[in-house]
Design an enzyme around this catalytic site. Structure first.
Site, PDB file in Angstrom:
ATOM      1  N   ALA A 175      27.526  83.267 -18.835  1.00 17.53           N
ATOM      2  CA  ALA A 175      27.243  83.963 -20.099  1.00 17.53           C
ATOM      3  C   ALA A 175      26.049  84.890 -19.900  1.00 17.53           C
ATOM      4  O   ALA A 175      24.904  84.506 -20.111  1.00 17.53           O
ATOM      5  CB  ALA A 175      26.959  82.953 -21.217  1.00 17.53           C
TER       6      ALA A 175
ATOM      7  N   ILE B 170      15.801  82.684 -15.874  1.00 21.49           N
ATOM      8  CA  ILE B 170      14.891  82.711 -17.019  1.00 21.49           C
ATOM      9  C   ILE B 170      13.487  83.148 -16.574  1.00 21.49           C
ATOM     10  O   ILE B 170      12.834  82.456 -15.777  1.00 21.49           O
ATOM     11  CB  ILE B 170      14.851  81.327 -17.729  1.00 21.49           C
ATOM     12  CG1 ILE B 170      16.286  80.908 -18.128  1.00 21.49           C
ATOM     13  CG2 ILE B 170      13.897  81.372 -18.930  1.00 21.49           C
ATOM     14  CD1 ILE B 170      17.063  81.902 -18.991  1.00 21.49           C
TER      15      ILE B 170
ATOM     16  N   GLU C  12      17.877  91.922 -20.344  1.00 19.39           N
ATOM     17  CA  GLU C  12      17.890  92.068 -21.812  1.00 19.39           C
ATOM     18  C   GLU C  12      19.066  92.913 -22.308  1.00 19.39           C
ATOM     19  O   GLU C  12      18.953  93.699 -23.250  1.00 19.39           O
ATOM     20  CB  GLU C  12      16.543  92.595 -22.321  1.00 19.39           C
ATOM     21  CG  GLU C  12      15.470  91.532 -22.162  1.00 19.39           C
ATOM     22  CD  GLU C  12      14.220  91.761 -22.951  1.00 19.39           C
ATOM     23  OE1 GLU C  12      14.293  92.275 -24.079  1.00 19.39           O
ATOM     24  OE2 GLU C  12      13.160  91.393 -22.437  1.00 19.39           O
TER      25      GLU C  12
HETATM   26  N1  COS Z   1      22.142  91.440 -35.174  1.00 21.72           N
HETATM   27  C1  COS Z   1      22.728  90.548 -35.987  1.00 21.72           C
HETATM   28  N2  COS Z   1      23.959  90.057 -35.785  1.00 21.72           N
HETATM   29  C2  COS Z   1      24.646  90.522 -34.729  1.00 21.72           C
HETATM   30  C3  COS Z   1      24.107  91.473 -33.841  1.00 21.72           C
HETATM   31  C4  COS Z   1      22.807  91.925 -34.091  1.00 21.72           C
HETATM   32  N3  COS Z   1      22.221  92.826 -33.319  1.00 21.72           N
HETATM   33  N4  COS Z   1      25.018  91.728 -32.886  1.00 21.72           N
HETATM   34  C5  COS Z   1      26.085  90.988 -33.158  1.00 21.72           C
HETATM   35  N5  COS Z   1      25.852  90.259 -34.274  1.00 21.72           N
HETATM   36  C6  COS Z   1      26.790  89.323 -34.912  1.00 21.72           C
HETATM   37  C7  COS Z   1      28.069  90.040 -35.291  1.00 21.72           C
HETATM   38  O1  COS Z   1      27.982  90.617 -36.557  1.00 21.72           O
HETATM   39  C8  COS Z   1      29.077  88.926 -35.237  1.00 21.72           C
HETATM   40  O2  COS Z   1      29.002  88.177 -36.419  1.00 21.72           O
HETATM   41  P1  COS Z   1      30.350  87.645 -37.133  1.00 21.72           P
HETATM   42  O3  COS Z   1      30.807  86.511 -36.261  1.00 21.72           O
HETATM   43  O4  COS Z   1      29.894  87.258 -38.472  1.00 21.72           O
HETATM   44  O5  COS Z   1      31.314  88.820 -37.134  1.00 21.72           O
HETATM   45  C9  COS Z   1      28.571  88.034 -34.116  1.00 21.72           C
HETATM   46  O6  COS Z   1      27.166  88.317 -33.988  1.00 21.72           O
HETATM   47  C10 COS Z   1      29.282  88.320 -32.807  1.00 21.72           C
HETATM   48  O7  COS Z   1      29.160  89.705 -32.561  1.00 21.72           O
HETATM   49  P2  COS Z   1      30.155  90.519 -31.622  1.00 21.72           P
HETATM   50  O8  COS Z   1      31.573  90.180 -32.000  1.00 21.72           O
HETATM   51  O9  COS Z   1      29.729  91.946 -31.598  1.00 21.72           O
HETATM   52  O10 COS Z   1      29.810  89.824 -30.249  1.00 21.72           O
HETATM   53  P3  COS Z   1      30.517  89.961 -28.844  1.00 21.72           P
HETATM   54  O11 COS Z   1      30.990  88.643 -28.452  1.00 21.72           O
HETATM   55  O12 COS Z   1      31.407  91.158 -28.762  1.00 21.72           O
HETATM   56  O13 COS Z   1      29.231  90.223 -27.927  1.00 21.72           O
HETATM   57  C11 COS Z   1      27.027  91.047 -27.673  1.00 21.72           C
HETATM   58  C12 COS Z   1      28.478  91.354 -28.009  1.00 21.72           C
HETATM   59  C13 COS Z   1      26.226  91.361 -28.905  1.00 21.72           C
HETATM   60  C14 COS Z   1      26.780  89.624 -27.236  1.00 21.72           C
HETATM   61  C15 COS Z   1      26.708  91.964 -26.533  1.00 21.72           C
HETATM   62  O14 COS Z   1      26.829  93.273 -27.000  1.00 21.72           O
HETATM   63  C16 COS Z   1      25.292  91.804 -26.002  1.00 21.72           C
HETATM   64  O15 COS Z   1      24.290  92.210 -26.588  1.00 21.72           O
HETATM   65  N6  COS Z   1      25.238  91.284 -24.774  1.00 21.72           N
HETATM   66  C17 COS Z   1      24.023  91.261 -24.001  1.00 21.72           C
HETATM   67  C18 COS Z   1      23.319  89.999 -24.191  1.00 21.72           C
HETATM   68  C19 COS Z   1      21.970  90.089 -23.571  1.00 21.72           C
HETATM   69  O16 COS Z   1      21.153  90.895 -23.971  1.00 21.72           O
HETATM   70  N7  COS Z   1      21.742  89.251 -22.580  1.00 21.72           N
HETATM   71  C20 COS Z   1      20.467  89.187 -21.971  1.00 21.72           C
HETATM   72  C21 COS Z   1      19.938  87.854 -22.253  1.00 21.72           C
HETATM   73  S1  COS Z   1      18.280  87.637 -22.523  1.00 21.72           S
HETATM   74  S2  COS Z   1      17.229  88.536 -21.236  1.00 21.72           S
END
Ligand code: COS
Length: 385
Positions: free
Chosen positions: A129, A156, A363
């Protein structure tokens, strides 16, 4: 360029610059070579109140916003992205407590974090993930008054060095991302151990480890927000921190640019300093344009976030993507301007180029950022119809 920073913002920038020049520059090559955590620098940052820059005054911090944090991160990154990563990851790990903690939780953790007595790490990523953050498998099961955590977090930052960990784990598998919850786990809790320190291409002053939870029991009061809010906690945290990653790209670009200019003025070829050649001037001009464009975007987005705006996903993804792409391009071109010397460890730009690469990856990769921006464009277009 004048970005109309207040006197206080200039003071914060200057203090960070002073620490970077006096403490970070002399130490960076050895920290990189030895893969060593910058504890002495963290101590200096703590003594200068910089660890609590973004923490409200009522919890012992300076109560400043995203712009001030970006200024500090930019200056540290100008000297060493390994050091700035340890510093910025501390804010990343603290945001879930700051945004979703109860007053009691904030009183318990934030004063020590602000004082730099305890460092923080954010635990979302797992082996399966990364970009697909909704696919985490670490579980937290409520048993009586305790949650029992099982699973492994990967890569991490501040892992092993931090005392406080904000962890996203699944409390209800059937609900997908809506079944995730956020928790605080303290170092030393039985069942919580660390994997080996990773041997990385760059940002070697920062530590990166696995977090291993094997029937790790934590009090049920350690949940942040409510059950099922974990994915939102993670996304809000990342939305708020990504502009700072852009600032890391900006800072390392500025540092590499300055090295390239200094070198190009001294290096003689064909009887002239190489800076007198138009080919080199054009490269430096492009670097300067990109740096100023990144700074304009990052400071604007930071000010937008500080205004209390809620719709920050798209602007912060833009600041992260542009700032870090500029960081990679400018460090690469700094090595090119400096030629064979740029490739050698006697000069800092080879390390800057290695360090810059992670910024396009962590990130949320820059491809994921473009997805986030693309999704927002679609939503905006649908609203206008
Ligand atoms: N703020 C609030 N809610 C959010 C959001 C945000 N920025 N982004 C997504 N959500 C919510 C969505 O609205 C959705 O809610 P519902 O289930 O009510 O519809 C839920 O979270 C899932 O969103 P989505 O369907 O867009 O998720 P995906 O599975 O397609 O994944 C993410 C997309 C957001 C996980 C991906 O674009 C992402 O950011 N990945 C990178 C993760 C990351 O930064 N990893 C590094 C780790 S830490 S260094």
């Amino acid at each position: 360029m004048d970005y109309f920073l207040t006197e206080e913002q200039q003071m914060i920038r200057d203090l960070a610059r002073q620490i970077a020049e006096e403490k970070v520059v002399p130490a960076r090559a050895e920290l990189d070579e030895k893969n060593e955590y910058p504890w002495e620098i963290i101590k200096t940052l703590a003594q200068s109140d910089m660890m609590g820059l973004f923490i409200p005054e009522e919890y012992g911090g300076l109560g400043k916003g995203c712009l001030e944090l970006c200024l500090a991160v930019e200056e540290l990154s100008r000297a060493c992205v390994g050091v700035s990563t340890t510093y910025a990851a501390n804010a990343l790990g603290t945001y879930p407590i700051l945004f979703f903690g109860t007053d009691e939780q904030k009183k318990k953790y934030l004063p020590d974090i602000a004082a730099g007595k305890r460092l923080v790490a954010f635990g979302l990523t797992e082996a399966n993930a990364g970009s697909d953050a909704g696919g985490i498998q670490t579980t937290a099961k409520l048993e009586g008054n305790e949650y029992v955590l099982n699973g492994t977090k990967q890569w991490i930052t501040n892992g092993g060095e931090a005392e406080i960990y904000t962890i996203i784990a699944i409390t209800d598998k059937s609900k997908g991302p809506r079944g995730a919850s956020a928790f605080v786990v303290e170092k030393g809790t039985p069942g919580f151990t660390f994997g080996k320190k990773e041997n990385k291409m760059g940002i070697r002053a920062s530590s990166t480890r696995e977090l291993i939870f094997d029937n790790c029991r934590i009090p049920k009061e350690n949940i942040l927000g409510r059950e099922g809010m974990g994915f939102i906690v993670a996304m809000k945290t990342l939305d708020s921190s990504r502009t700072g990653v852009g600032a890391q790209g900006l800072g390392v670009a500025q540092g590499a640019f300055e090295e390239a200019v200094k070198f190009a003025r001294q290096r003689q070829q064909f009887g002239h300093p190489i800076i007198s050649f138009q080919a080199v001037q054009h490269m430096l001009a492009d670097m300067a344009i990109e740096i100023e464009a990144a700074r304009s975007l990052i400071y604007s987005v930071a000010r937008y976030i500080d205004s209390g705006a809620k719709d920050i996903s798209k602007p912060s993804a833009m600041a992260k993507t542009f700032g870090t792409d500029v960081g990679m391009r400018v460090t690469t071109n700094a090595v090119q301007v400096m030629g064979g010397s740029g490739y050698m460890k006697e000069y800092p730009v080879e390390k800057m180029m290695r360090d810059a690469k992670i910024l396009q990856i962590y990130e949320g990769t820059n491809q994921i950022q473009r997805n986030v921006i693309g999704q927002e464009i679609i939503k905006e277009a649908a609203r206008k119809k």
